[in-house]
Design an enzyme around this catalytic site. Structure first.
Site, short mmCIF file in Angstrom:
data_model
loop_
_atom_site.label_atom_id
_atom_site.label_comp_id
_atom_site.label_asym_id
_atom_site.label_seq_id
_atom_site.Cartn_x
_atom_site.Cartn_y
_atom_site.Cartn_z
N ASP A 2 -62.65 -31.20 -25.52
CA ASP A 2 -63.59 -30.73 -24.50
C ASP A 2 -63.77 -29.21 -24.62
O ASP A 2 -62.82 -28.50 -24.99
CB ASP A 2 -63.06 -31.09 -23.11
CG ASP A 2 -64.16 -31.12 -22.06
OD1 ASP A 2 -65.35 -31.04 -22.44
OD2 ASP A 2 -63.83 -31.22 -20.87
N ASN A 50 -71.92 -40.16 -22.50
CA ASN A 50 -72.54 -39.01 -23.17
C ASN A 50 -74.01 -39.24 -23.54
O ASN A 50 -74.73 -38.29 -23.85
CB ASN A 50 -71.77 -38.63 -24.43
CG ASN A 50 -70.45 -37.94 -24.14
OD1 ASN A 50 -69.53 -37.96 -24.95
ND2 ASN A 50 -70.34 -37.31 -22.97
N ARG A 53 -76.73 -37.10 -21.82
CA ARG A 53 -76.99 -35.69 -22.16
C ARG A 53 -78.42 -35.51 -22.69
O ARG A 53 -79.08 -36.50 -23.03
CB ARG A 53 -75.96 -35.22 -23.19
CG ARG A 53 -74.55 -35.17 -22.65
CD ARG A 53 -73.59 -34.53 -23.61
NE ARG A 53 -72.26 -34.41 -23.03
CZ ARG A 53 -71.26 -33.74 -23.59
NH1 ARG A 53 -71.43 -33.13 -24.75
NH2 ARG A 53 -70.09 -33.68 -23.00
#
Length: 227
Positions: A2, A50, A53
């Site tokens: 991260d 994800n 995004r």
């Protein structure tokens, strides 16, 4: 892994620059972990969440494995490192699937560390799929209800191919975030957790060693009491 985006933002660079730098860190840590004798290194590369995004960022992230494996597989083969993937490979773009499957095939004869990418992976989805698989086995009378135990559950998870190595001893999360984020929820039941403020692109072999030293100080009782 991260902190790629924040690493780039601190340097007034686009987020994708952080992801690119993060892939270089993957190479560094893979080689360091293998040198330390770690048996399985699982990296959370792309979660099922994800996909939310920005489209441009997702497209770049899907292209990264293609470039990564194209350049890094020869080194992995040389070091005997095997590539595996935990996640829904079929849900990835075709070119990404091809790169991933080729890397798995080209490294399958290695006898060293397993480099396991959690790619298009989410633990809740994994658990739902596991329940469905076991329910079908019970409906087909392949197994009886009384036979369902922790071993059966573990075997039917996406990490089942790892056998006795499917439950991590240590989970490291970078960038100062202190949450699990839908990662290996069943498997980390007794894992030691280390949270570091270091952003992933700045994570080094020294940071890895420091995290392992922190792990080695822990008193692992697995719910029991040591005499």
């Amino acid at each position: 892994m991260d902190g790629n985006g924040r690493w780039a933002k601190k340097r007034l660079m686009p987020r994708v620059a952080g992801h690119k730098r993060g892939m270089e860190t993957v190479k560094t840590i893979t080689k360091a972990a293998n040198k330390l004798g770690i048996k399985v290194l699982t990296l959370y590369a792309f979660s099922t969440e994800n996909w939310k995004r920005p489209q441009d960022e997702v497209k770049y992230l899907m292209k990264l494995p293609i470039d990564f494996f194209d350049k890094f597989v020869p080194e992995l083969v040389e070091q005997g490192i095997r590539v595996k993937v935990t996640g829904d490979i079929d849900g990835l773009p075709e070119a990404t699937q091809t790169a991933v499957n080729n890397a798995i095939r080209d490294t399958e004869s290695g006898s060293g560390m397993i480099l396991n990418f959690a790619l298009n992976y989410g633990s809740r989805t994994e658990i739902v799929n596991m329940v469905q698989k076991i329910a079908k086995q019970a409906a087909d009378h392949t197994i009886e209800l009384k036979d369902i135990d922790e071993q059966i559950v573990s075997k039917n998870l996406m990490t089942g191919f790892l056998g006795d190595l499917s439950d991590p001893d240590l989970l490291i999360r970078t960038s100062g975030e202190e949450r699990i984020s839908n990662f290996l929820l069943w498997q980390i039941a007794y894992s030691e957790l280390v949270f570091t403020p270091v952003l992933w692109p700045d994570f080094t072999s020294t940071t890895l060693e420091e995290s392992i030293l922190e792990y080695q100080k822990r008193d692992r009782r697995f719910g029991g009491i040591k005499k």
